[in-house]
Design a protein around this motif. Structure first.
Motif, mmCIF file in Angstrom:
data_model
loop_
_atom_site.group_PDB
_atom_site.id
_atom_site.type_symbol
_atom_site.label_atom_id
_atom_site.label_comp_id
_atom_site.label_asym_id
_atom_site.label_seq_id
_atom_site.Cartn_x
_atom_site.Cartn_y
_atom_site.Cartn_z
ATOM 1 N N ASN A 67 1.017 -0.922 0.271
ATOM 2 C CA ASN A 67 0.385 -0.384 -0.035
ATOM 3 C C ASN A 67 1.062 1.303 0.128
ATOM 4 O O ASN A 67 1.965 1.398 0.730
ATOM 5 C CB ASN A 67 -0.893 0.554 0.921
ATOM 6 C CG ASN A 67 -2.268 -0.832 0.820
ATOM 7 O OD1 ASN A 67 -2.895 -1.362 0.107
ATOM 8 N ND2 ASN A 67 -1.559 -2.196 2.467
ATOM 9 N N LEU A 68 0.754 1.894 -0.924
ATOM 10 C CA LEU A 68 1.568 3.663 -1.222
ATOM 11 C C LEU A 68 0.695 4.407 -0.423
ATOM 12 O O LEU A 68 -0.698 4.313 -1.274
ATOM 13 C CB LEU A 68 2.445 3.056 -2.556
ATOM 14 C CG LEU A 68 2.988 1.932 -2.861
ATOM 15 C CD1 LEU A 68 3.445 2.480 -4.396
ATOM 16 C CD2 LEU A 68 4.482 2.277 -2.084
ATOM 17 N N ASP A 69 1.117 5.113 0.236
ATOM 18 C CA ASP A 69 0.968 7.080 -0.334
ATOM 19 C C ASP A 69 0.693 7.838 -1.303
ATOM 20 O O ASP A 69 2.170 8.134 -1.474
ATOM 21 C CB ASP A 69 0.691 7.302 1.029
ATOM 22 C CG ASP A 69 -0.165 6.534 2.166
ATOM 23 O OD1 ASP A 69 -0.643 6.200 2.349
ATOM 24 O OD2 ASP A 69 0.458 6.554 3.822
ATOM 25 N N ILE A 70 0.242 8.296 -1.692
ATOM 26 C CA ILE A 70 1.039 9.119 -3.471
ATOM 27 C C ILE A 70 0.911 10.745 -2.707
ATOM 28 O O ILE A 70 -0.268 10.741 -2.714
ATOM 29 C CB ILE A 70 -0.333 8.813 -4.376
ATOM 30 C CG1 ILE A 70 0.156 7.164 -5.171
ATOM 31 C CG2 ILE A 70 0.272 9.182 -6.002
ATOM 32 C CD1 ILE A 70 1.034 6.298 -4.924
ATOM 33 N N THR A 71 2.044 11.186 -3.291
ATOM 34 C CA THR A 71 2.142 12.918 -2.908
ATOM 35 C C THR A 71 2.214 13.286 -4.644
ATOM 36 O O THR A 71 2.304 13.373 -5.507
ATOM 37 C CB THR A 71 2.995 13.040 -1.932
ATOM 38 O OG1 THR A 71 4.089 12.451 -2.866
ATOM 39 C CG2 THR A 71 3.030 11.953 -1.063
ATOM 40 N N SER A 72 2.291 14.777 -4.477
ATOM 41 C CA SER A 72 2.200 15.149 -5.611
ATOM 42 C C SER A 72 3.158 15.292 -6.615
ATOM 43 O O SER A 72 3.962 15.362 -7.652
ATOM 44 C CB SER A 72 2.137 16.666 -5.512
ATOM 45 O OG SER A 72 3.495 17.542 -4.228
ATOM 46 N N MET A 73 4.696 14.563 -5.930
ATOM 47 C CA MET A 73 6.063 13.994 -6.558
ATOM 48 C C MET A 73 5.659 12.712 -6.911
ATOM 49 O O MET A 73 7.086 11.965 -7.968
ATOM 50 C CB MET A 73 6.585 14.393 -5.306
ATOM 51 C CG MET A 73 7.101 15.767 -4.514
ATOM 52 S SD MET A 73 6.830 16.962 -5.915
ATOM 53 C CE MET A 73 8.914 16.459 -6.050
ATOM 54 N N ILE A 74 5.018 11.784 -6.530
ATOM 55 C CA ILE A 74 4.959 10.071 -7.545
ATOM 56 C C ILE A 74 3.980 10.223 -8.368
ATOM 57 O O ILE A 74 2.937 10.161 -8.620
ATOM 58 C CB ILE A 74 4.823 9.403 -6.357
ATOM 59 C CG1 ILE A 74 5.364 9.308 -5.155
ATOM 60 C CG2 ILE A 74 4.201 7.912 -6.708
ATOM 61 C CD1 ILE A 74 5.159 8.665 -3.793
ATOM 62 N N ASN A 75 5.102 9.689 -9.633
ATOM 63 C CA ASN A 75 4.069 9.772 -10.612
ATOM 64 C C ASN A 75 4.744 8.383 -11.254
ATOM 65 O O ASN A 75 4.175 8.179 -12.110
ATOM 66 C CB ASN A 75 3.980 10.791 -11.980
ATOM 67 C CG ASN A 75 5.578 10.501 -12.550
ATOM 68 O OD1 ASN A 75 6.859 10.139 -12.056
ATOM 69 N ND2 ASN A 75 5.543 11.681 -13.520
ATOM 70 N N HIS A 76 4.958 7.285 -10.451
ATOM 71 C CA HIS A 76 5.755 6.306 -10.898
ATOM 72 C C HIS A 76 5.558 5.151 -9.401
ATOM 73 O O HIS A 76 6.334 6.203 -9.004
ATOM 74 C CB HIS A 76 6.727 6.000 -11.762
ATOM 75 C CG HIS A 76 7.956 5.166 -12.376
ATOM 76 N ND1 HIS A 76 7.343 5.130 -13.948
ATOM 77 C CD2 HIS A 76 8.463 4.419 -12.073
ATOM 78 C CE1 HIS A 76 7.505 3.217 -13.865
ATOM 79 N NE2 HIS A 76 8.441 3.204 -13.191
ATOM 80 N N VAL A 77 5.267 3.445 -9.580
ATOM 81 C CA VAL A 77 5.665 3.201 -9.053
ATOM 82 C C VAL A 77 6.462 2.093 -9.623
ATOM 83 O O VAL A 77 6.005 1.336 -10.663
ATOM 84 C CB VAL A 77 4.217 2.686 -7.931
ATOM 85 C CG1 VAL A 77 3.462 3.778 -7.338
ATOM 86 C CG2 VAL A 77 2.888 2.655 -8.995
ATOM 87 N N ASN A 78 7.029 1.141 -8.338
ATOM 88 C CA ASN A 78 7.382 -0.131 -8.947
ATOM 89 C C ASN A 78 7.558 -1.318 -7.708
ATOM 90 O O ASN A 78 7.249 -0.496 -6.420
ATOM 91 C CB ASN A 78 9.162 0.277 -8.966
ATOM 92 C CG ASN A 78 9.256 1.158 -9.774
ATOM 93 O OD1 ASN A 78 8.639 0.560 -11.030
ATOM 94 N ND2 ASN A 78 10.041 1.843 -9.770
#
Length: 136
Positions: A91-102
């Motif tokens: 589970n990831l909390d998305i911030t405005s600086m994240i646009n890619h997940v691995n």
């Protein structure tokens, strides 16, 4: 409870980058590969593949403040695990600086059970995308 035949190490990172422009709906450029940072996706892997990686770009459907879930699921492994068994998730909390997940799964000690698998991406509890692969 975890199935003993499917003990995996889940390695997860969320890469940060400044977002630019407007995205299309959903997740984009989902890549499943035996190599990190691959440019092309694979749909089949050998039992002895050391690690399987997945990466995806986030779109406007995944705004800052969203909760992204990446689930690794063994759909049918011929009895090594129950059908549609959730191996692990992150589970990831998305911030405005994240646009890619691995995310990545490491080969179990006895190798990957032969069968079909899928990786599901959910946003705030809502399934958004999935990608399948096989182990032969």
């Amino acid at each position: 409870m975890r199935c003993p035949q499917l003990l995996f190490t889940l390695a997860v990172t969320a890469l940060t980058a400044v977002s630019s422009g407007v995205w299309a709906a959903g997740f984009e450029n989902i890549i499943v590969s035996a190599e990190t940072d691959a440019d092309t996706t694979q749909d089949s892997f050998a039992k002895d593949t050391p690690k399987i990686f997945v990466s995806a770009e986030l779109t406007e459907e995944v705004p800052s403040g969203s909760k992204v879930n990446i689930s690794w699921i063994a759909v049918d492994t011929g009895g090594a695990a129950p059908p549609n068994y959730k191996i692990d998730e992150v589970n990831l909390d998305i911030t405005s600086m994240i646009n890619h997940v691995n995310s990545a799964m490491t080969k179990p000690n006895n190798g990957w059970p032969v069968g079909t698998y899928k990786i599901e991406f959910s946003v705030n509890g809502k399934p958004m995308e999935s990608v399948g692969f096989t182990v032969k």
